[in-house]
Design a protein around this motif. Structure first.
Motif, PDB file in Angstrom:
ATOM      1  N   UNK A  75       0.852  -1.189   0.000  1.00  0.00           N
ATOM      2  CA  UNK A  75       0.000   0.000   0.000  1.00  0.00           C
ATOM      3  C   UNK A  75       0.888   1.240   0.000  1.00  0.00           C
ATOM      4  N   UNK A  76       0.823   2.093  -1.025  1.00  0.00           N
ATOM      5  CA  UNK A  76       1.705   3.269  -1.081  1.00  0.00           C
ATOM      6  C   UNK A  76       1.560   4.194   0.118  1.00  0.00           C
ATOM      7  N   UNK A  77       0.420   4.123   0.812  1.00  0.00           N
ATOM      8  CA  UNK A  77       0.191   5.005   1.949  1.00  0.00           C
ATOM      9  C   UNK A  77       0.630   4.400   3.281  1.00  0.00           C
ATOM     10  N   UNK A  78       1.167   3.195   3.241  1.00  0.00           N
ATOM     11  CA  UNK A  78       1.522   2.520   4.495  1.00  0.00           C
ATOM     12  C   UNK A  78       2.649   3.239   5.225  1.00  0.00           C
ATOM     13  N   UNK A  79       2.491   3.387   6.539  1.00  0.00           N
ATOM     14  CA  UNK A  79       3.549   3.930   7.399  1.00  0.00           C
ATOM     15  C   UNK A  79       3.925   2.909   8.448  1.00  0.00           C
ATOM     16  N   UNK A  80       5.136   3.071   8.980  1.00  0.00           N
ATOM     17  CA  UNK A  80       5.663   2.190  10.019  1.00  0.00           C
ATOM     18  C   UNK A  80       6.095   3.024  11.221  1.00  0.00           C
ATOM     19  N   UNK A  86       7.030   3.578   4.562  1.00  0.00           N
ATOM     20  CA  UNK A  86       7.861   2.374   4.386  1.00  0.00           C
ATOM     21  C   UNK A  86       9.019   2.660   3.437  1.00  0.00           C
ATOM     22  N   UNK A  87       8.744   3.294   2.319  1.00  0.00           N
ATOM     23  CA  UNK A  87       9.794   3.552   1.329  1.00  0.00           C
ATOM     24  C   UNK A  87      10.876   4.468   1.887  1.00  0.00           C
ATOM     25  N   UNK A  88      10.494   5.459   2.706  1.00  0.00           N
ATOM     26  CA  UNK A  88      11.480   6.374   3.268  1.00  0.00           C
ATOM     27  C   UNK A  88      12.443   5.629   4.190  1.00  0.00           C
ATOM     28  N   UNK A  89      11.905   4.814   5.081  1.00  0.00           N
ATOM     29  CA  UNK A  89      12.750   4.041   5.993  1.00  0.00           C
ATOM     30  C   UNK A  89      13.595   3.058   5.185  1.00  0.00           C
TER      31      UNK A  89
END
Length: 531
Positions: free
Chosen positions: A391-396, A409-412
């Protein structure tokens, strides 16, 4: 985003000598690949473990896991991934040749299963140790259901050579001994758990399941339907690693400690000694009836579900924690890998190179100890990715000391790949190759374009071809079976396998003939050791 980048930089710098780099060539891996035997129509095999494969109790490379139909192939530690893959290909070739018209299911989540009663529990003969292994599995069925136990995975074993530890201890200003090595492995384990969400994102291959897996049970997941009986989540990566798979509500309260070896051992031993009211309803030896080994939260230590384990080679009838207590950690076992359905043996060579980079980075980076909150955050991140990872909007949840924030996710991931590339360059220099950097770049491409991940490729193929999960799985299983028929042995020989069959059967017979204790006495003696 790794903790205290200075620590990582110092470790990399300390490993730049010729001798230190040379020691990295001694990294070893082993693979344990699980695979279900299926019939020509794609259903779970109901036949016993083929006798021509030898004894599942004593064979070194071919055994069974939970079910008679769930094979497990084991390779010894090797430094060259190509050798391990040769061994796996040879094992698959021999095994399939002994299976008649049956084939191997090419993915993690099970094929069509017409009820849990159709999952035959593995049998290991009449010896006490064989009965113990089967009784443990009967307990697993009663506690969690047989369907969960029919899930297959890849276990990746990783160890560093003694020469490396000499250099690494000097870098860390420590004395090289069992305690230092064990603590270092636990530091690796904690960082692995922090970044473990990346493994199902990159390698998860189970975004869909056969509807029979649910057996009509309700689920919290909002599945979409495909074909006659396939259920899927649009952004899932690894339903195998979700709450549908390996879960134990009682284990969530165990508070297993991953900060150091003594506390880990104590917390695991406590679990196998702690009575569970939930499992009281199953017999544990009364009137000779065994529906489980005991009524504790864990019957034995292997019941602890974890995406990574510290390991030491155990001697005959030695408990895993006793082996760790006596001889420390000698390797770690990564357990978060789905079976890769796009390769006949479930794992590709490039995965070895990336996992080496990933795990070595986990070791070299600073690794703060866990408290309950920070540990829970790692569990939350993993759960988010296995069901919604693409999901492009997923955060962790990212923790940096006392600072906690939600990040993409992509940033981390991009930050981690910056560290991975530095480790890959070190390993490339050590081995005189570019394979590690190439592997890292390939995985970084998946991070940037999630449609390249195995989960996306699998789901897209199902949707584009309008096929059920089972249809595609059966198609691949037959393709792979045909390919193995034409495969030429490259590491083992047919004679090697035939010899192993006979020797394993003789070894099982000797164990059975040597038994002198009643089963209940045998179990009492086993569990009383190291009390």
């Amino acid at each position: 985003m790794i903790n205290n980048p200075t620590v990582f930089a110092q470790a990399l710098k300390g490993l730049q000598t010729d001798a230190a780099r040379a020691s990295l060539r001694g990294i070893k891996h082993g693979v344990e690949r699980e695979a279900l035997r299926i019939t020509p129509n794609g259903q779970l095999s109901q036949t016993p473990h083929p006798t021509s494969l030898g004894s599942a109790l004593t064979h070194d490379t071919i055994t069974t896991d939970f079910s008679e139909a769930l094979l497990e192939f084991i390779t010894p530690p090797e430094s060259d991934p190509a050798v391990t893959l040769q061994q796996l290909y040879d094992i698959h070739k021999f095994t399939l040749a002994q299976m008649g018209d049956e084939a191997l299911w090419p993915m993690s989540m099970p094929c069509y299963v017409n009820g849990e009663s159709r999952i035959p529990i593995a049998d290991y003969g009449t010896s006490n140790v064989g009965r113990m292994k089967k009784t443990y599995r009967v307990g697993l069925k009663n506690r969690y259901g047989a369907m969960m136990q029919a899930i297959a995975g890849i276990h990746f074993n990783f160890s560093l050579p003694e020469a490396f530890w000499e250099h690494f201890a000097t870098i860390r200003g420590e004395q090289n001994n069992i305690e230092f090595q064990s603590q270092s492995y636990f530091n690796l384990i904690r960082n692995y758990r922090r970044w473990c969400w990346l493994i199902p994102f990159l390698y998860g291959s189970s975004p869909a399941i056969c509807g029979s897996f649910l057996q009509g049970k309700n689920t919290k997941f909002d599945f979409q339907k495909l074909g006659k009986g396939t259920l899927y989540l649009p952004y899932a990566t690894s339903l195998r690693m979700s709450d549908l798979g390996y879960t134990n509500s009682q284990q969530s309260a165990l508070r297993i400690c991953y900060n150091n070896l003594p506390d880990y051992i104590q917390s695991v031993r406590s679990a196998i000694r702690t009575h569970s009211t939930e499992y009281e309803r199953f017999a544990a030896g009364e009137q000779g009836i065994y529906e489980q080994l005991n009524r504790n939260i864990l019957q034995i230590e292997n019941e602890l579900y974890s995406p990574i384990r510290p390991k030491q080679v155990a001697r005959s009838m030695e408990k895993p924690t006793d082996a760790l207590a006596d001889r420390g950690v000698s390797y770690i076992e990564v357990r978060a890998l789905d079976v890769n359905p796009f390769t006949p043996v479930g794992i590709e060579e490039q995965q070895f190179y990336f996992l080496d980079v990933f795990l070595l980075t986990c070791l070299l980076a600073d690794s703060p100890e866990f408290d309950e909150t920070s540990y829970a955050e790692t569990e939350s991140n993993l759960k988010r990715v296995v069901t919604d990872g693409r999901n492009p909007a997923l955060t962790l949840i990212l923790r940096d000391g006392e600072n906690v924030e939600e990040v993409a996710l992509q940033e981390w991931g991009e930050s981690l790949f910056g560290a991975f590339m530095q480790t890959a360059q070190l390993l490339d220099e050590a081995s005189g190759t570019d394979r590690f950097s190439v592997a890292v770049e390939a995985e970084r491409d998946k991070l940037r374009e999630s449609n390249k991940t195995p989960s996306a490729r699998w789901l897209n193929r199902l949707l584009q071809e309008e096929k059920d999960n089972g249809q595609l799985g059966l198609q691949l299983s037959q393709e792979y079976k045909s390919a193995f028929a034409n495969h030429k042995y490259t590491h083992f020989t047919l004679a090697d396998f035939e010899r192993a069959t006979v020797e394993s059967q003789s070894a099982q017979k000797a164990i059975e003939e040597a038994d002198s204790k009643p089963f209940d006495v045998f179990l009492k003696d086993y569990f009383s050791r190291s009390e």
